[in-house]
Design an enzyme around this catalytic site. Sequence first.
Site: not given
Length: 211
Positions: A113, A116-118
């Site tokens: 991602c 961000c941190s999906c």
Amino acid sequence: MGRDDGHEHRSHAPIDEHGEPPLGRRARAIEALLIEKGLLTAAEIRRAIDDLASRSPADGAKLVARAWVDPAFKARLLADPKAATPEFGIDITSHAQLAVLENSPGLHHLVVCTLCSCYPRTLLGPPPAWYKSLDYRSRAVVDPRGVMREFGLELPATVEVRVVDSTADMRYLVLPLRPAGTERLSEEELRALVTRDSMIGVSHPRDPVRV
Ligand code: FE
């Protein structure tokens, strides 16, 4: 403790405010609004958080191992993961779209991602720290083979590498290649070979222990 021991109780800050980052406060404000408007109850929110926190890569591994032994299930999983996962008591219907990407001898997927941190938390639990790092997020797209090499995965030049960028609306789970020499293993034994990292794409599943 007595009143005259000098301990100043008024200095204690409420637990839900002091030290909480702004995003946490914002989430609490939204939560309070949703409850106030009758859209959700506090119990429903607590259940959803508990459910998410109890997920782990073992959930994703169940899907992978079943897909390895059951071609019909694999076809269903690839076509419509949301319809296939309830067979394992995993309900992802209320979550973002999810795609399962099948690796083949000539094609390897790597999930990142960049923003961000999906991450497919419903199938893998919380993402590892490195997945959220700026280093991984930026380098996975520029030099995926170099990143995989750091995880110990050296892919031949003949294997195409496809990097997929997750978003809040679209998460990915890699269906890794079934390791060679596992023809006689049971589904449960196969599950133990499926690692979190292999479902992100930075490594292969474990090799079976030779006996
Ligand atoms: Fe993200």
